[in-house]
Write a protein that holds these residues in place. Structure first.
Motif, PDB file in Angstrom:
ATOM      1  N   ASN A 166      40.847  32.005  38.036  1.00 54.00           N
ATOM      2  CA  ASN A 166      40.156  33.545  38.198  1.00 54.00           C
ATOM      3  C   ASN A 166      38.799  33.573  37.945  1.00 54.00           C
ATOM      4  N   ASP A 224      44.084  36.892  31.957  1.00 53.90           N
ATOM      5  CA  ASP A 224      43.534  37.877  32.708  1.00 53.90           C
ATOM      6  C   ASP A 224      42.199  37.753  32.851  1.00 53.90           C
ATOM      7  N   SER A 225      41.665  38.170  33.994  1.00 53.80           N
ATOM      8  CA  SER A 225      40.154  38.069  34.347  1.00 53.80           C
ATOM      9  C   SER A 225      39.664  39.451  34.056  1.00 53.80           C
ATOM     10  N   SER A 260      40.392  33.214  42.534  1.00 54.10           N
ATOM     11  CA  SER A 260      41.257  34.214  42.960  1.00 54.10           C
ATOM     12  C   SER A 260      41.036  35.524  42.622  1.00 54.10           C
ATOM     13  N   GLY A 261      41.438  36.527  43.212  1.00 52.68           N
ATOM     14  CA  GLY A 261      41.265  37.844  42.870  1.00 52.68           C
ATOM     15  C   GLY A 261      41.902  38.704  44.270  1.00 52.68           C
ATOM     16  N   GLU A 304      49.697  43.360  45.445  1.00 53.23           N
ATOM     17  CA  GLU A 304      49.413  43.544  44.016  1.00 53.23           C
ATOM     18  C   GLU A 304      50.531  43.157  43.111  1.00 53.23           C
ATOM     19  N   ALA A 315      50.528  39.813  40.806  1.00 55.32           N
ATOM     20  CA  ALA A 315      49.919  39.699  39.431  1.00 55.32           C
ATOM     21  C   ALA A 315      51.060  39.929  38.351  1.00 55.32           C
ATOM     22  N   ARG A 316      52.122  40.533  39.003  1.00 54.10           N
ATOM     23  CA  ARG A 316      53.200  40.983  38.038  1.00 54.10           C
ATOM     24  C   ARG A 316      54.488  40.014  37.863  1.00 54.10           C
ATOM     25  N   THR A 345      54.593  35.906  36.574  1.00 57.12           N
ATOM     26  CA  THR A 345      54.051  34.970  35.468  1.00 57.12           C
ATOM     27  C   THR A 345      53.870  33.512  36.484  1.00 57.12           C
ATOM     28  N   GLY A 375      49.285  32.500  40.191  1.00 55.07           N
ATOM     29  CA  GLY A 375      48.133  31.701  40.111  1.00 55.07           C
ATOM     30  C   GLY A 375      47.931  30.270  39.929  1.00 55.07           C
TER      31      GLY A 375
END
Length: 273
Positions: free
Chosen positions: A134, A151-152, A177-178, A197, A200-201, A203, A206
């Motif tokens: 990230n 987390d970024s 990544s983003g 989105e 990101a929920r 684990t 990424g």
């Protein structure tokens, strides 16, 4: 301060991405994953679903031997221990000797000193083919403070100059990544605009992207490998999100769509700039 010029776009097309997936499915590359304990089974399942063959060989007695026969290697610093860091060093040295492409995922780089030094040492010993992280992790490799845990605290666009500098310094590809993923070789840039989105929920989404990049690096040049892996995961995520009620069902659907996505469908759905 004068703004940095916008880097040129790489000459990669959706057809190139589709072709890379076709080659991945045909070759079924063997991917050695030295990854963190949180995501090891998830990583193996994602590789299988995508069309690759996983091998979770992360002990110092065998990691070097296996890296010489693997088609691609992932090194992920998410939960480093003394023995696994020794295995990482051994595997990277074996990649250098055998010419095996490898991917570094410097989890929490910048925020935690031991793993930050480890990632930098590995890059000094033998630069990764692709570095994936990230935005805060990429900045952390160059002296930044890191993010909030894993987390970024930054955006890919905000660290683009640092990503380009890292790529030039080590002669590698850097994938940030983003919400919009950025892939650069220090000069050219590709943005991938897919994704949801819900990624990101769950684990380790990424982390598994790094493993996918190692698989694609076995069948495609680094810039295309990083782009195609990102496209494969994010397009599958777009499709999984349409039939999911939340993170649990999304994770299952993501595995399904990684497997079901055909090369032509990937080429039609990916959004590159």
């Amino acid at each position: 301060m004068t703004a940095s010029p916008t880097p040129p776009a790489a000459k990669l097309s959706p057809a190139d991405v589709a072709d890379a997936l076709a080659r991945l499915r045909e070759a079924s590359p063997l991917v050695q994953s030295l990854t963190n304990i949180v995501v090891a089974p998830w990583t193996a399942n994602v590789l299988l679903a995508a069309g690759a063959a996983p091998a979770m060989v992360d002990n110092p007695h065998e990691s070097g031997i296996f890296a010489q026969v693997a088609n691609g290697v992932l090194v992920n610093t998410g939960t480093p221990y003394d023995d696994t860091t020794e295995a990482m060093r051994t595997a990277v040295e074996a990649c250098r000797a055998a010419g095996t492409p490898w991917v570094l995922d410097p989890v929490a780089a910048g925020g935690l000193p031991w793993r930050t030094h480890l990632a930098r040492d590995l890059m000094s010993a033998h630069p990764a083919t692709i570095v994936r992280g990230n935005a805060s992790e990429i900045a952390g490799l160059l002296g930044g403070a890191g993010g909030r845990g894993v987390d970024s605290a930054d955006t890919p666009e905000a660290v683009l100059d640092q990503a380009r500098a890292l790529a030039r310094q080590h002669g590698c590809v850097v994938a940030v990544s983003g919400p919009v993923d950025h892939v650069t070789d220090g000069d050219a840039l590709v943005r991938v605009h897919n994704g949801h989105e819900l990624m990101a929920r769950v684990t380790g989404v990424g982390c598994v992207l790094g493993a996918l990049m190692a698989a694609y690096a076995a069948v495609a040049p680094p810039m295309l490998a990083a782009t195609a892996a990102t496209a494969h995961l994010t397009v599958a995520a777009d499709r999984a999100a349409t039939e999911s009620r939340g993170p649990g069902s999304f994770a299952v659907a993501l595995l399904d769509h990684l497997a079901l996505l055909a090369p032509a469908e990937l080429g039609e759905a990916v959004r590159l700039s």
